[in-house]
Design a protein around this motif. Sequence first.
Motif, PDB file in Angstrom:
ATOM      1  N   PRO A  21      -8.111 -25.028  27.048  1.00  0.00           N
ATOM      2  CA  PRO A  21      -9.326 -24.870  26.252  1.00  0.00           C
ATOM      3  C   PRO A  21      -9.230 -25.553  24.896  1.00  0.00           C
ATOM      4  CG  PRO A  21      -7.999 -22.887  26.155  1.00  0.00           C
ATOM      5  CD  PRO A  21      -7.338 -23.784  27.163  1.00  0.00           C
ATOM      6  N   HIS A  22     -10.361 -26.108  24.471  1.00  0.00           N
ATOM      7  CA  HIS A  22     -10.459 -26.570  23.092  1.00  0.00           C
ATOM      8  C   HIS A  22     -10.753 -25.389  22.169  1.00  0.00           C
ATOM      9  CE1 HIS A  22     -11.724 -30.199  25.480  1.00  0.00           C
ATOM     10  NE2 HIS A  22     -10.818 -30.739  24.686  1.00  0.00           N
ATOM     11  N   VAL A  23     -11.608 -24.478  22.636  1.00  0.00           N
ATOM     12  CA  VAL A  23     -12.075 -23.344  21.840  1.00  0.00           C
ATOM     13  C   VAL A  23     -11.759 -22.054  22.589  1.00  0.00           C
ATOM     14  CG1 VAL A  23     -14.053 -22.247  20.710  1.00  0.00           C
ATOM     15  CG2 VAL A  23     -13.976 -24.756  20.952  1.00  0.00           C
ATOM     16  N   MET A  24     -11.189 -21.071  21.871  1.00  0.00           N
ATOM     17  CA  MET A  24     -10.939 -19.760  22.463  1.00  0.00           C
ATOM     18  C   MET A  24     -11.640 -18.703  21.628  1.00  0.00           C
ATOM     19  SD  MET A  24      -6.862 -20.009  23.396  1.00  0.00           S
ATOM     20  CE  MET A  24      -6.816 -18.582  24.498  1.00  0.00           C
ATOM     21  N   LEU A  25     -12.383 -17.815  22.311  1.00  0.00           N
ATOM     22  CA  LEU A  25     -12.987 -16.649  21.672  1.00  0.00           C
ATOM     23  C   LEU A  25     -12.232 -15.427  22.160  1.00  0.00           C
ATOM     24  CD1 LEU A  25     -15.959 -18.518  22.566  1.00  0.00           C
ATOM     25  CD2 LEU A  25     -16.382 -17.186  20.515  1.00  0.00           C
ATOM     26  N   LEU A  26     -11.518 -14.755  21.249  1.00  0.00           N
ATOM     27  CA  LEU A  26     -10.581 -13.707  21.636  1.00  0.00           C
ATOM     28  C   LEU A  26     -10.806 -12.443  20.821  1.00  0.00           C
ATOM     29  CD1 LEU A  26      -7.264 -15.809  21.699  1.00  0.00           C
ATOM     30  CD2 LEU A  26      -8.788 -15.305  23.621  1.00  0.00           C
ATOM     31  N   PRO A  27     -10.731 -11.264  21.465  1.00  0.00           N
ATOM     32  CA  PRO A  27     -10.848 -10.005  20.719  1.00  0.00           C
ATOM     33  C   PRO A  27      -9.600  -9.770  19.880  1.00  0.00           C
ATOM     34  CG  PRO A  27     -10.237  -9.561  22.982  1.00  0.00           C
ATOM     35  CD  PRO A  27     -10.488 -11.045  22.893  1.00  0.00           C
ATOM     36  N   ILE A  61      -8.922 -24.606  18.436  1.00  0.00           N
ATOM     37  CA  ILE A  61      -9.416 -23.648  17.452  1.00  0.00           C
ATOM     38  C   ILE A  61      -9.632 -22.298  18.130  1.00  0.00           C
ATOM     39  CG2 ILE A  61     -11.869 -24.212  17.799  1.00  0.00           C
ATOM     40  CD1 ILE A  61     -12.187 -23.882  14.714  1.00  0.00           C
ATOM     41  N   VAL A  62      -9.408 -21.226  17.387  1.00  0.00           N
ATOM     42  CA  VAL A  62      -9.625 -19.876  17.905  1.00  0.00           C
ATOM     43  C   VAL A  62     -10.649 -19.187  17.018  1.00  0.00           C
ATOM     44  CG1 VAL A  62      -7.609 -18.998  16.640  1.00  0.00           C
ATOM     45  CG2 VAL A  62      -8.564 -17.667  18.532  1.00  0.00           C
ATOM     46  N   LEU A  63     -11.605 -18.503  17.665  1.00  0.00           N
ATOM     47  CA  LEU A  63     -12.654 -17.756  16.988  1.00  0.00           C
ATOM     48  C   LEU A  63     -12.488 -16.285  17.356  1.00  0.00           C
ATOM     49  CD1 LEU A  63     -15.724 -20.074  17.794  1.00  0.00           C
ATOM     50  CD2 LEU A  63     -14.123 -20.248  15.878  1.00  0.00           C
ATOM     51  N   PRO A  64     -11.991 -15.452  16.450  1.00  0.00           N
ATOM     52  CA  PRO A  64     -11.839 -14.029  16.752  1.00  0.00           C
ATOM     53  C   PRO A  64     -13.195 -13.347  16.956  1.00  0.00           C
ATOM     54  CG  PRO A  64     -10.457 -14.662  14.907  1.00  0.00           C
ATOM     55  CD  PRO A  64     -11.402 -15.812  15.161  1.00  0.00           C
ATOM     56  N   ILE A  65     -13.225 -12.385  17.877  1.00  0.00           N
ATOM     57  CA  ILE A  65     -14.430 -11.603  18.160  1.00  0.00           C
ATOM     58  C   ILE A  65     -14.039 -10.140  18.329  1.00  0.00           C
ATOM     59  CG2 ILE A  65     -15.725 -13.508  19.226  1.00  0.00           C
ATOM     60  CD1 ILE A  65     -14.916 -12.370  21.980  1.00  0.00           C
ATOM     61  N   HIS A  66     -15.042  -9.274  18.506  1.00  0.00           N
ATOM     62  CA  HIS A  66     -14.838  -7.876  18.900  1.00  0.00           C
ATOM     63  C   HIS A  66     -14.058  -7.083  17.853  1.00  0.00           C
ATOM     64  CE1 HIS A  66     -14.282  -4.422  21.572  1.00  0.00           C
ATOM     65  NE2 HIS A  66     -15.055  -5.016  22.467  1.00  0.00           N
ATOM     66  N   TYR A  67     -14.460  -7.196  16.605  1.00  0.00           N
ATOM     67  CA  TYR A  67     -13.772  -6.449  15.560  1.00  0.00           C
ATOM     68  C   TYR A  67     -14.727  -5.927  14.488  1.00  0.00           C
ATOM     69  CZ  TYR A  67     -14.466 -10.734  12.907  1.00  0.00           C
ATOM     70  OH  TYR A  67     -15.037 -11.816  12.295  1.00  0.00           O
ATOM     71  N   ASP A  68     -16.038  -6.177  14.620  1.00  0.00           N
ATOM     72  CA  ASP A  68     -16.906  -6.020  13.461  1.00  0.00           C
ATOM     73  C   ASP A  68     -17.996  -4.964  13.588  1.00  0.00           C
ATOM     74  OD1 ASP A  68     -18.313  -7.439  15.407  1.00  0.00           O
ATOM     75  OD2 ASP A  68     -19.450  -8.598  13.944  1.00  0.00           O
TER      76      ASP A  68
END
Length: 284
Positions: A200-206, A239-246
């Motif tokens: 992956p180029h981009v990862m969206l991870l909790p 690049i990594v984009l954090p999710i599931h924390y807000d």
Amino acid sequence: MNYIYNRDEALIREINDTAIHFEGVAIWSLGQAGVVLKGTEGGGFLCIDPYLTHSIEQEDPTTEFVREYEPPVRPEGLQGAASVLITHYHNDHLDLSTVKALKDASPNTTFAIPASHCDMVRDMQWDTDRLIPARAEESFTVGGFRVNPVAAAHTQYETDEEGNHFYLGYCITVNGVRVYHSGDTVITDELIEKVQSFKPHVMLLPINGGDFFRTQRGIIGNMSYREAADFAALVGADIVLPIHYDMFPTNRENPANFVDYAFRTYRNQKFHMLCVGERFIYMR
């Protein structure tokens, strides 16, 4: 306090008007694990795990899962989406109120829901070609997006009697960019192997993790901020984009912990913390 960067008609207009060209993808945060992805104009846009109502606390006034901010857009505002991808059956991911409202407002939108839990939406009177029973390793194409579901372990792998996984992530290829949205999961050897092969180029991870006390309250854990950073570095994501924390005050993580750990451990790893309603454009 204003928690939202962009919302309502301005956000809808931005999604519709954004033009992406060669080897790029636009990503908008809807909060929690919800995102919108858009490639080239002809390929449309898709949504992943949109929770755009207050249905959790409305259906159970005693719940601790009370969203801290309003939905950035109403479900009907996403009409015209090529598809909605659902990672699993928990109601901050598969929100039946959001699904029904968007389904009724957008007759050409398809919905990919784990085959193990398609029965949760059967009474919505689907046209047969609009509901996609998503199964691990069974790829499909919607609009300009090639989607390959991969099994996820929300602390462990679980399947129904037919072997359909309860939890999925999605490896998505759009406009020459490879995007991995993990859904809710911990990290396993099997997951590392699958995602490494996808490159992956981009990862969206909790990054909200888990602990004894939340587990005692029935809250199922995710990877931690450390594991998310380690995972992205291990598989070589750009690049990594954090999710599931807000969204939920009692099931969150301070994103500054992710930033601090990534800064100290992986100085050459790109990351970005998305505001709710923010557009992020990634170019290869």
